[in-house]
Write a protein that holds these residues in place. Structure first.
Motif, short mmCIF file in Angstrom:
data_model
loop_
_atom_site.label_atom_id
_atom_site.label_comp_id
_atom_site.label_asym_id
_atom_site.label_seq_id
_atom_site.Cartn_x
_atom_site.Cartn_y
_atom_site.Cartn_z
N ARG A 219 40.24 40.00 32.23
CA ARG A 219 40.92 40.93 31.87
C ARG A 219 41.98 40.84 32.95
O ARG A 219 43.53 41.44 32.95
N LEU A 220 42.08 40.82 33.98
CA LEU A 220 43.05 40.92 34.95
C LEU A 220 43.68 40.18 35.65
O LEU A 220 44.86 40.92 35.54
N ALA A 221 43.54 39.16 35.19
CA ALA A 221 44.26 38.03 34.77
C ALA A 221 45.13 37.78 34.39
O ALA A 221 46.66 37.81 34.07
N ARG A 222 45.13 39.11 32.67
CA ARG A 222 45.84 38.76 31.58
C ARG A 222 47.55 40.23 32.24
O ARG A 222 48.19 40.41 32.00
N LYS B 195 48.53 39.38 35.97
CA LYS B 195 49.00 39.89 36.71
C LYS B 195 50.00 39.98 37.41
O LYS B 195 51.36 39.86 36.30
N GLY B 196 50.83 40.27 38.27
CA GLY B 196 51.69 40.98 38.55
C GLY B 196 51.84 42.41 38.86
O GLY B 196 52.72 42.93 39.34
N ARG B 197 51.17 43.20 37.82
CA ARG B 197 50.75 44.43 37.87
C ARG B 197 50.81 45.28 39.34
O ARG B 197 49.15 44.55 39.91
N VAL B 198 51.56 46.00 39.53
CA VAL B 198 50.75 46.45 40.59
C VAL B 198 50.40 48.58 40.20
O VAL B 198 50.91 49.51 39.71
N ALA B 199 49.49 48.50 40.84
CA ALA B 199 48.33 49.89 40.97
C ALA B 199 48.79 50.69 42.00
O ALA B 199 48.17 50.30 42.79
N SER B 200 48.42 52.24 42.15
CA SER B 200 48.89 53.03 43.26
C SER B 200 47.69 53.72 43.07
O SER B 200 47.55 54.54 41.62
N VAL B 201 46.58 53.78 43.78
CA VAL B 201 45.97 55.41 43.81
C VAL B 201 45.92 55.80 44.94
O VAL B 201 46.04 55.68 45.85
N ALA C 269 43.90 51.09 31.04
CA ALA C 269 43.05 50.22 29.87
C ALA C 269 42.05 50.21 30.18
O ALA C 269 40.59 49.79 30.15
N GLU C 270 42.35 48.81 30.60
CA GLU C 270 41.92 47.39 31.20
C GLU C 270 41.15 47.74 32.39
O GLU C 270 39.37 47.57 33.03
N ILE C 271 41.95 48.71 33.95
CA ILE C 271 41.21 49.41 34.81
C ILE C 271 39.98 50.17 34.18
O ILE C 271 38.59 50.31 35.17
#
Length: 184
Positions: free
Chosen positions: A52-55, A57-63, A125-127
């Motif tokens: 799911r995360l591989a789909r 890829k390259g995305r950035v999440a800030s927490v 949604a994936e997270i």
């Protein structure tokens, strides 16, 4: 006269410490790197989560929670890494509960903390799926080091301790105030 609860005293102490003590940048960096290693270790035990995360890829999440923040980038392997400091976030997750004791109470009770979500809905949604479905099998990891029997005993002791802590914490709401005999 209203008295503070032990939990509100902990919150006040936390506020004082975080307002006066700023950890050095090297310590923050090391803690973030160790956190990434732990999360990746847990993710590698769940192939569906990595797929799911591989789909993404390259995305950035800030927490973000209070003064603490971290930016994570999804790798092509479906794992996470620290994003470059100037990277633009595709998803921003901000924990809205400011009280550390209320946050711990919610987590111990098995609830998700309140989070404000801004950005890519599919990524969020994936997270969310990963948070709901991926769990760390601590007993299996510990068994590799000390054997099955001792690992099972240690994990059972930790579970009993956690149950006792949960019972204690859920009896006292973090926002409750003890009032005197006049109700003030």
């Amino acid at each position: 006269m209203a008295q503070a609860t032990p939990f509100s005293l902990i919150d006040q102490l936390f506020d004082r410490v975080t307002s006066t003590f700023q950890p050095p940048a090297w310590l923050v960096s090391e803690l973030q790197h160790r956190g990434v290693l732990l999360i990746n270790h847990v993710l590698m035990q769940e192939p569906e989560a990595m797929a799911r995360l591989a789909r993404q890829k390259g995305r950035v999440a800030s927490v973000q929670w209070r003064l603490f923040d971290i930016k994570l980038i999804i790798t092509p392997a479906g794992l996470i890494d620290l994003a470059e400091p100037g990277a633009n976030s595709d998803l921003h997750l901000s924990v809205t509960e400011s009280s550390p004791t209320s946050l711990v109470q919610a987590v111990v009770a098995g609830e998700k903390p309140p989070v404000r979500i801004e950005g890519d809905v599919q990524f969020a949604a994936e997270i969310n799926w990963i948070v709901d479905h991926v769990r760390w099998d601590l007993e299996e990891d510990l068994a590799r080091v000390v054997g099955d029997g001792p690992a099972h005993t240690v994990v059972q002791a930790v579970k009993n301790l956690a149950r006792g802590l949960k019972d204690f914490v859920t009896r006292f709401p973090a926002t409750s105030i003890v009032r005197d005999k006049d109700g003030l």
